[in-house]
Motif scaffolding. Sequence first.
Motif, PDB file in Angstrom:
ATOM      1  N   VAL A  77       0.948  -1.184  -0.052  1.00  0.00           N
ATOM      2  CA  VAL A  77      -0.042  -0.021   0.046  1.00  0.00           C
ATOM      3  C   VAL A  77       0.880   1.247  -0.108  1.00  0.00           C
ATOM      4  O   VAL A  77       0.422   2.325  -0.556  1.00  0.00           O
ATOM      5  CB  VAL A  77      -0.887  -0.012   1.079  1.00  0.00           C
ATOM      6  N   ASP A  78       1.948   1.284   0.572  1.00  0.00           N
ATOM      7  CA  ASP A  78       2.819   2.441   0.749  1.00  0.00           C
ATOM      8  C   ASP A  78       4.181   1.860   0.691  1.00  0.00           C
ATOM      9  O   ASP A  78       4.925   1.489   1.730  1.00  0.00           O
ATOM     10  CB  ASP A  78       2.604   3.052   2.202  1.00  0.00           C
ATOM     11  N   ARG A  79       5.040   2.169  -0.451  1.00  0.00           N
ATOM     12  CA  ARG A  79       6.134   1.866  -0.773  1.00  0.00           C
ATOM     13  C   ARG A  79       7.148   2.539  -0.160  1.00  0.00           C
ATOM     14  O   ARG A  79       8.560   2.238   0.146  1.00  0.00           O
ATOM     15  CB  ARG A  79       6.657   1.728  -2.332  1.00  0.00           C
ATOM     16  N   SER A  80       7.000   3.641   0.594  1.00  0.00           N
ATOM     17  CA  SER A  80       7.758   4.496   1.110  1.00  0.00           C
ATOM     18  C   SER A  80       8.510   4.119   2.510  1.00  0.00           C
ATOM     19  O   SER A  80       9.398   4.631   2.904  1.00  0.00           O
ATOM     20  CB  SER A  80       7.305   6.071   1.217  1.00  0.00           C
ATOM     21  N   VAL A  81       7.908   3.137   2.913  1.00  0.00           N
ATOM     22  CA  VAL A  81       8.033   2.681   4.570  1.00  0.00           C
ATOM     23  C   VAL A  81       9.456   1.845   4.545  1.00  0.00           C
ATOM     24  O   VAL A  81      10.113   2.167   5.384  1.00  0.00           O
ATOM     25  CB  VAL A  81       6.937   1.776   4.897  1.00  0.00           C
ATOM     26  N   VAL A  82       9.901   1.293   3.351  1.00  0.00           N
ATOM     27  CA  VAL A  82      11.255   0.655   3.455  1.00  0.00           C
ATOM     28  C   VAL A  82      12.275   1.582   3.551  1.00  0.00           C
ATOM     29  O   VAL A  82      13.170   1.403   4.257  1.00  0.00           O
ATOM     30  CB  VAL A  82      11.262  -0.472   2.290  1.00  0.00           C
ATOM     31  N   PRO A  83      12.357   2.666   2.443  1.00  0.00           N
ATOM     32  CA  PRO A  83      13.431   3.526   2.548  1.00  0.00           C
ATOM     33  C   PRO A  83      13.592   4.265   3.917  1.00  0.00           C
ATOM     34  O   PRO A  83      14.644   4.789   4.518  1.00  0.00           O
ATOM     35  CB  PRO A  83      13.197   4.384   1.458  1.00  0.00           C
ATOM     36  N   ALA A  84      12.337   4.433   4.568  1.00  0.00           N
ATOM     37  CA  ALA A  84      12.367   5.143   5.915  1.00  0.00           C
ATOM     38  C   ALA A  84      13.069   4.574   7.066  1.00  0.00           C
ATOM     39  O   ALA A  84      13.330   5.053   7.861  1.00  0.00           O
ATOM     40  CB  ALA A  84      10.979   5.450   6.180  1.00  0.00           C
TER      41      ALA A  84
END
Length: 275
Positions: A77-84
């Motif tokens: 749903v939200d791909r930004s969580v891994v780089p974070a």
Amino acid sequence: MSISDKDILFLGASVREAARAEIMPRFRNLGTADVSEKTSAIDLVTEADVLAEHKITAALKERFPAALVVGEEAYDVDRSVVPALADAELAFVIDPVDGTFNFAAGLPVFGTMLAVTVRGETVAGIIHDPVLGDTVMAIKGAGSFLTRQDGQSSRLKVAEPAALDQMVGGISWGHMDDPDRSRICSNLAKIRMTFAFNCSAYEYWMVASGKLHFIGHAKLMPWDHLAGVLAHQEAGGHTAKFDGTPYRPGETTGGIISAPDRDSWQLIRREVIGI
């Protein structure tokens, strides 16, 4: 930010409760509508994955409301969580059912994985076997331990180094393309025996406890590796990316090898990976 002993106990209890309530009741009891494909016929998600992740996430959010929670299913749903993960003050990384293909097929080779990261460093890892009720727990600087369902606990230690033709291990080449795929499959004939569990939880369990000499992967999603890499390192092993650099939270490419020591790692890189 630090994690206390009470927090670790809470995390272990949360994982076990999710396994008891959401995973095991559905094992060998899934209907057709309970399983769906993600990217392919071998990349599956089940009702157990989704509900177990929701249950663990809810428990984490209640106790650690400011923490970043990264779940395999939530990532869709939200791909930004891994780089974070690279900079998060406190983060939890969940794989609710690692080895979903095995789980959906009724094969009891799957596990729940939970990693804790603080400012880009993995500080704790849990690998739980819902079928046996056993748990591997690793804490940065304190070692890796296997606790059986009956409460008996033992410290884990990686295998002793061995000659290449006496090694037992495996490289997960399913996400590789040729020529790497064909080269590595051919090179695995150099070792004594190769295994493919299609389950990172079991692979890291086996390599951290000395049952396998090495494992390797090309795809580095954090829920598949953070907990296991820490367990392996705390059991005395050497893990690094294919280029020799450390594997860090937030990274998803570059390949990884876990071996008993640095010399063994270099041997596997040269003779099996072929680079």
